[in-house]
Design a protein around this motif. Structure first.
Motif, PDB file in Angstrom:
ATOM      1  N   SER A  17     -63.271  74.331   6.395  1.00 64.81           N
ATOM      2  CA  SER A  17     -62.622  73.482   7.399  1.00 64.81           C
ATOM      3  C   SER A  17     -62.724  72.005   7.022  1.00 64.81           C
ATOM      4  CB  SER A  17     -63.267  73.723   8.766  1.00 64.81           C
ATOM      5  OG  SER A  17     -62.779  72.809   9.714  1.00 64.81           O
ATOM      6  N   HIS A  18     -63.908  71.561   6.665  1.00 62.66           N
ATOM      7  CA  HIS A  18     -64.082  70.159   6.284  1.00 62.66           C
ATOM      8  C   HIS A  18     -63.340  69.832   4.987  1.00 62.66           C
ATOM      9  CE1 HIS A  18     -66.673  68.474   9.329  1.00 62.66           C
ATOM     10  NE2 HIS A  18     -67.285  69.655   9.385  1.00 62.66           N
ATOM     11  N   GLY A  19     -63.321  70.760   4.059  1.00 69.84           N
ATOM     12  CA  GLY A  19     -62.579  70.553   2.821  1.00 69.84           C
ATOM     13  C   GLY A  19     -61.086  70.423   3.084  1.00 69.84           C
ATOM     14  N   ALA A  20     -60.567  71.249   3.979  1.00 71.00           N
ATOM     15  CA  ALA A  20     -59.142  71.170   4.322  1.00 71.00           C
ATOM     16  C   ALA A  20     -58.823  69.839   4.995  1.00 71.00           C
ATOM     17  CB  ALA A  20     -58.754  72.334   5.231  1.00 71.00           C
ATOM     18  N   ASN A  21     -59.703  69.383   5.886  1.00 67.79           N
ATOM     19  CA  ASN A  21     -59.476  68.098   6.557  1.00 67.79           C
ATOM     20  C   ASN A  21     -59.478  66.942   5.556  1.00 67.79           C
ATOM     21  OD1 ASN A  21     -59.265  69.256   9.078  1.00 67.79           O
ATOM     22  ND2 ASN A  21     -61.406  68.937   9.595  1.00 67.79           N
ATOM     23  N   LEU A  22     -60.442  66.954   4.651  1.00 68.58           N
ATOM     24  CA  LEU A  22     -60.524  65.884   3.654  1.00 68.58           C
ATOM     25  C   LEU A  22     -59.312  65.911   2.724  1.00 68.58           C
ATOM     26  CD1 LEU A  22     -62.097  63.517   2.488  1.00 68.58           C
ATOM     27  CD2 LEU A  22     -63.383  65.159   1.087  1.00 68.58           C
ATOM     28  N   SER A  23     -58.917  67.083   2.314  1.00 68.69           N
ATOM     29  CA  SER A  23     -57.749  67.220   1.451  1.00 68.69           C
ATOM     30  C   SER A  23     -56.491  66.719   2.158  1.00 68.69           C
ATOM     31  CB  SER A  23     -57.582  68.684   1.044  1.00 68.69           C
ATOM     32  OG  SER A  23     -56.455  68.849   0.241  1.00 68.69           O
ATOM     33  N   SER A  24     -56.360  67.028   3.429  1.00 71.09           N
ATOM     34  CA  SER A  24     -55.220  66.564   4.216  1.00 71.09           C
ATOM     35  C   SER A  24     -55.210  65.041   4.311  1.00 71.09           C
ATOM     36  CB  SER A  24     -55.290  67.181   5.619  1.00 71.09           C
ATOM     37  OG  SER A  24     -54.270  66.684   6.432  1.00 71.09           O
ATOM     38  N   GLU A  25     -56.380  64.462   4.514  1.00 72.31           N
ATOM     39  CA  GLU A  25     -56.493  63.007   4.605  1.00 72.31           C
ATOM     40  C   GLU A  25     -56.080  62.341   3.287  1.00 72.31           C
ATOM     41  OE1 GLU A  25     -59.890  59.611   5.560  1.00 72.31           O
ATOM     42  OE2 GLU A  25     -60.383  61.723   5.831  1.00 72.31           O
ATOM     43  N   ILE A  26     -56.567  62.855   2.188  1.00 70.31           N
ATOM     44  CA  ILE A  26     -56.260  62.278   0.876  1.00 70.31           C
ATOM     45  C   ILE A  26     -54.770  62.448   0.559  1.00 70.31           C
ATOM     46  CG2 ILE A  26     -56.692  62.491  -1.603  1.00 70.31           C
ATOM     47  CD1 ILE A  26     -59.596  63.294  -0.713  1.00 70.31           C
ATOM     48  N   SER A  27     -54.219  63.601   0.894  1.00 69.00           N
ATOM     49  CA  SER A  27     -52.789  63.822   0.680  1.00 69.00           C
ATOM     50  C   SER A  27     -51.961  62.847   1.508  1.00 69.00           C
ATOM     51  CB  SER A  27     -52.413  65.254   1.052  1.00 69.00           C
ATOM     52  OG  SER A  27     -53.075  66.167   0.225  1.00 69.00           O
ATOM     53  N   PHE A  28     -52.418  62.585   2.718  1.00 69.24           N
ATOM     54  CA  PHE A  28     -51.711  61.616   3.550  1.00 69.24           C
ATOM     55  C   PHE A  28     -51.727  60.237   2.890  1.00 69.24           C
ATOM     56  CE2 PHE A  28     -51.987  58.101   6.488  1.00 69.24           C
ATOM     57  CZ  PHE A  28     -50.749  58.194   7.103  1.00 69.24           C
ATOM     58  N   TYR A  29     -52.901  59.805   2.406  1.00 65.76           N
ATOM     59  CA  TYR A  29     -53.001  58.489   1.755  1.00 65.76           C
ATOM     60  C   TYR A  29     -52.052  58.409   0.563  1.00 65.76           C
ATOM     61  CZ  TYR A  29     -57.336  57.798   4.434  1.00 65.76           C
ATOM     62  OH  TYR A  29     -58.261  57.660   5.429  1.00 65.76           O
ATOM     63  N   TYR A  30     -51.979  59.484  -0.199  1.00 68.32           N
ATOM     64  CA  TYR A  30     -51.105  59.512  -1.368  1.00 68.32           C
ATOM     65  C   TYR A  30     -49.638  59.360  -0.943  1.00 68.32           C
ATOM     66  CZ  TYR A  30     -48.780  61.095  -5.596  1.00 68.32           C
ATOM     67  OH  TYR A  30     -47.966  61.182  -6.691  1.00 68.32           O
ATOM     68  N   GLY A  31     -49.219  60.162   0.031  1.00 69.00           N
ATOM     69  CA  GLY A  31     -47.840  60.083   0.515  1.00 69.00           C
ATOM     70  C   GLY A  31     -47.519  58.738   1.139  1.00 69.00           C
ATOM     71  N   PHE A  32     -48.480  58.193   1.867  1.00 68.14           N
ATOM     72  CA  PHE A  32     -48.332  56.874   2.483  1.00 68.14           C
ATOM     73  C   PHE A  32     -48.093  55.820   1.405  1.00 68.14           C
ATOM     74  CE2 PHE A  32     -50.275  52.867   3.780  1.00 68.14           C
ATOM     75  CZ  PHE A  32     -49.786  52.670   5.062  1.00 68.14           C
ATOM     76  N   ALA A  33     -48.922  55.840   0.380  1.00 74.50           N
ATOM     77  CA  ALA A  33     -48.818  54.842  -0.698  1.00 74.50           C
ATOM     78  C   ALA A  33     -47.511  54.990  -1.474  1.00 74.50           C
ATOM     79  CB  ALA A  33     -50.013  54.956  -1.641  1.00 74.50           C
ATOM     80  N   ILE A  34     -47.112  56.220  -1.772  1.00 69.10           N
ATOM     81  CA  ILE A  34     -45.857  56.449  -2.498  1.00 69.10           C
ATOM     82  C   ILE A  34     -44.674  55.937  -1.672  1.00 69.10           C
ATOM     83  CG2 ILE A  34     -44.246  58.263  -3.241  1.00 69.10           C
ATOM     84  CD1 ILE A  34     -46.371  57.883  -5.285  1.00 69.10           C
ATOM     85  N   SER A  35     -44.672  56.236  -0.390  1.00 66.14           N
ATOM     86  CA  SER A  35     -43.562  55.809   0.474  1.00 66.14           C
ATOM     87  C   SER A  35     -43.446  54.289   0.528  1.00 66.14           C
ATOM     88  CB  SER A  35     -43.749  56.359   1.891  1.00 66.14           C
ATOM     89  OG  SER A  35     -43.751  57.752   1.870  1.00 66.14           O
ATOM     90  N   TRP A  36     -44.579  53.628   0.752  1.00 68.60           N
ATOM     91  CA  TRP A  36     -44.548  52.166   0.819  1.00 68.60           C
ATOM     92  C   TRP A  36     -44.213  51.550  -0.540  1.00 68.60           C
ATOM     93  CZ3 TRP A  36     -44.055  48.740   4.523  1.00 68.60           C
ATOM     94  CH2 TRP A  36     -44.320  49.140   5.840  1.00 68.60           C
TER      95      TRP A  36
END
Length: 141
Positions: A47-66
């Motif tokens: 569960s914690h691994g999935a949450n952390l992975s989701s957070e990091i994926s969000f940061y990546y997508g956020f940075a690519i979009s901007w």
């Protein structure tokens, strides 16, 4: 003598039955507890691994979009923002996702979150990762 020996054995088995059953119960409880603990630990870690992975994926997508939005801008402010976005992308790509027992995992996570907050400040956008998820969950297609 043989009759007396048999009576003593019977008496001993009755006398030590409580101790024997307590020991057997302890062993059975220990085995069940170990199994349940491993299962709960695995579930918690997943569960914690999935949450952390989701957070990091969000940061990546956020940075690519901007980055896509700002890369054609030529002013100094946009260049600074792009450098900060590149640094955020670099941190997401170097994150040790394949090593959950890394001693630097917590430190790397804090660095990534700090860089995300810095980039958000530069872009004047909310810094709470959960705000973005809440917005996405509220959307229906």
């Amino acid at each position: 003598m043989a009759g007396q020996q048999g009576a003593e054995d019977l008496f001993d088995s009755i006398l030590f039955a409580d101790e024997r059953f307590r020991g057997e119960g302890y062993q059975e409880g220990f085995q069940r507890g170990t199994k349940r603990g491993l299962h709960n630990g695995w579930r918690h870690g997943a569960s914690h691994g999935a949450n952390l992975s989701s957070e990091i994926s969000f940061y990546y997508g956020f940075a690519i979009s901007w980055k896509c939005l700002l890369e054609h801008q030529s002013d100094d402010r946009s260049r600074k923002r792009l450098r900060a976005l590149e640094a955020l992308l670099n941190l997401t790509q170097k994150f040790p996702l394949d090593d959950p027992q890394s001693v630097k995992l917590q430190e790397d996570t804090e660095k990534l979150r700090a860089k995300f907050r810095q980039v958000c400040s530069m872009l004047n956008v909310p810094t709470d990762f959960k705000d973005y998820i809440r917005t996405a969950e509220g959307t229906s297609f």
